[in-house]
Scaffold this motif. Sequence first.
Motif, short mmCIF file in Angstrom:
data_model
loop_
_atom_site.label_atom_id
_atom_site.label_comp_id
_atom_site.label_asym_id
_atom_site.label_seq_id
_atom_site.Cartn_x
_atom_site.Cartn_y
_atom_site.Cartn_z
N PRO A 175 -118.09 -0.15 -1.11
CA PRO A 175 -118.45 0.89 -0.15
C PRO A 175 -117.36 1.08 0.89
N VAL A 176 -117.09 2.31 1.23
CA VAL A 176 -116.14 2.64 2.28
C VAL A 176 -116.90 2.74 3.59
N CYS A 177 -116.39 2.08 4.61
CA CYS A 177 -117.10 2.01 5.89
C CYS A 177 -116.73 3.19 6.78
N GLY A 178 -117.74 3.77 7.40
CA GLY A 178 -117.51 4.91 8.27
C GLY A 178 -117.59 4.59 9.74
N CYS A 179 -117.49 3.30 10.11
CA CYS A 179 -117.58 2.93 11.52
C CYS A 179 -116.36 3.46 12.28
N ALA A 180 -116.40 3.34 13.60
CA ALA A 180 -115.34 3.90 14.45
C ALA A 180 -114.00 3.23 14.21
N VAL A 181 -113.98 2.05 13.62
CA VAL A 181 -112.73 1.34 13.34
C VAL A 181 -112.23 1.67 11.94
N CYS A 182 -113.11 1.61 10.95
CA CYS A 182 -112.71 1.86 9.56
C CYS A 182 -112.51 3.35 9.29
N GLU A 183 -113.23 4.20 10.00
CA GLU A 183 -113.04 5.66 9.98
C GLU A 183 -113.12 6.27 8.59
N HIS A 213 -114.31 -4.17 13.29
CA HIS A 213 -115.30 -3.51 12.43
C HIS A 213 -116.70 -3.99 12.77
N ASN A 214 -116.87 -5.30 12.87
CA ASN A 214 -118.20 -5.87 13.15
C ASN A 214 -118.77 -5.32 14.44
N VAL A 215 -117.97 -5.32 15.50
CA VAL A 215 -118.46 -4.87 16.79
C VAL A 215 -118.71 -3.36 16.78
N ALA A 216 -117.86 -2.61 16.10
CA ALA A 216 -118.07 -1.16 16.03
C ALA A 216 -119.41 -0.83 15.38
N VAL A 217 -119.75 -1.55 14.30
CA VAL A 217 -121.04 -1.32 13.64
C VAL A 217 -122.19 -1.69 14.57
#
Length: 406
Positions: free
Chosen positions: A296-304, A326-330
Motif C-alpha cells: 500500500p502507498v501511504c497518503g499521510c502528510a509525510v509520505c504524500e 510517518h507514524n506521527v503524521a498518521v
Amino acid sequence: MIDPSAPLPRPRSDLTEPPDVPQVLTGALRVLQGRLLLHVSPARVGYFRPQLDAGRSGLVLCGPNALQQARKLRGAEQFGGPLLVDPAVYEVRAASGDEPFPNACEDTFAFDDPLAVSLAEQRAVGVTAPMSPTGYLHAEDSEALKAAVRQVAALDDPQVVFAAPVDVGWLREEDSVRQLIACLRLVPGPKALMLGGQMDPLARHPRSVDHLRRIVAEVPGAALLRTDLAAFGALAAGAAFTAFGAGSRLRHIVAPGEKAKTSKNFSTSPHVLFPELMHFFLGKTLADRFAGAAAPVCGCAVCEGVRALDSFASNAGDRQTRAAAHNVAVLMEWLRTLTALPSGRARQQWWHERCLAAVDRYPLLNAQLLQPNGFKVPPQLKRWALAAPADEAASARADANDYRRS
C-alpha cells in the motif's frame, strides 16, 4: 493486596453529577484539555516535533536529560506548546507505603523530600504542569497507592499531575478497579494513569479495556499516558488528555527489575504504523509480507502518496527518521478526525467503528497476499472492537437476555 477498608466510589444514583462528565481542567492545565501528546525521549524530539499538530498535541519528555531538554525547548527553541516532564521513577523503583515517591537521584540529600524536589525542578524549567515522581505501583498494593494519594492530596494543588504508574493487574478484577477509582478520586488535579506489563499490558486480562474505560468515565480528570492506540480509545471515552508513546519502549511500563521482552529482529528496522491495520510492524516484516505484491502507498502528510509501506526495510540512511515522521503524521490525522467530532458518543462510535474495520481488514489482506497467517490481529485491537459505546453495549446485553428467555 486489596484493602477492604478503602473507600469505594459512590453509586451513580448517589452522585449529584454523573461521574462520566469529564473534569474541565483549570488554570495552566486548560491547554492540555482534550489533547493527545507524544511521550518521547529527549534525544528523539527532533524526529517528531515537525509533525505535531500545534492545536491538538504537545510533548511529554521522559528519560535522561528530560529536564535539560525541557529548558532548551522553552528557551533557545521557543517551544510554546504543552510540555510535561515524566520523572519515570517507576522504571527503577517501586512505590511502598513508606516511600511512595522513592528517591532515585544521587544528587539529593537523604532528608530532602523527593516529591517537593521533583515538582520544583520541573516548574523551574517551564513545564505546563509538574508531574509527581511516583514509584511503580504493583498490582493490588493498596498501601503504596494510598500513601501516594495522601501526599499529593495534601498538597491541595489542582495544578499538579498525579502520575499513577500501575501494574495492569489493577485492571483485572472488579474489586481492585473499584479501589483504584476510589483512591484516584481523592486527588484534586489530573490523574495520569500509565500501565505496566510486558509487551501489551491491555492484552493480558479479558476485561482490562472495559475497566480502563470505566476508570476514565468515573475519575474526573483521568488521563492515560505512555500508551499505544489506547490513547485514542481513552480520549474518545472522555479522558482529560492522553499521551502516545513515540517508541515501543514508551508505549508501556516494565516493572523495576524485569527485563523488557521484545519481538524478533527488533533492532533491524524501524517500527511502522500500518494505518489500515491500526498496528505497528517492523519495516522488515512489511517488506517480507509484500515481497510478492504491491505494498500500500501511504497518503499521510509525510509520505504524500508516493512512498509505500515496504520502504522501511532497514535502519539504513534516513529510514528511521522517515518512519518516525510517518507514524506521527498518521496519528495527527486520526487526532484531527476524532477531535472534529462532538465529545461523547460520536467520538466513541468513531473509534469503535474504526477498530471494527481494522479487525475485518486482516483476513481480507491475508487472503490477497495468499498468506493465511501473514498478519495477526493484535489482542488489544480485538478488545477495542468488542467494546461498543455504552448504550450499544447495554442494548446488546438486553438482546442477549431476551434471546435466553425466548
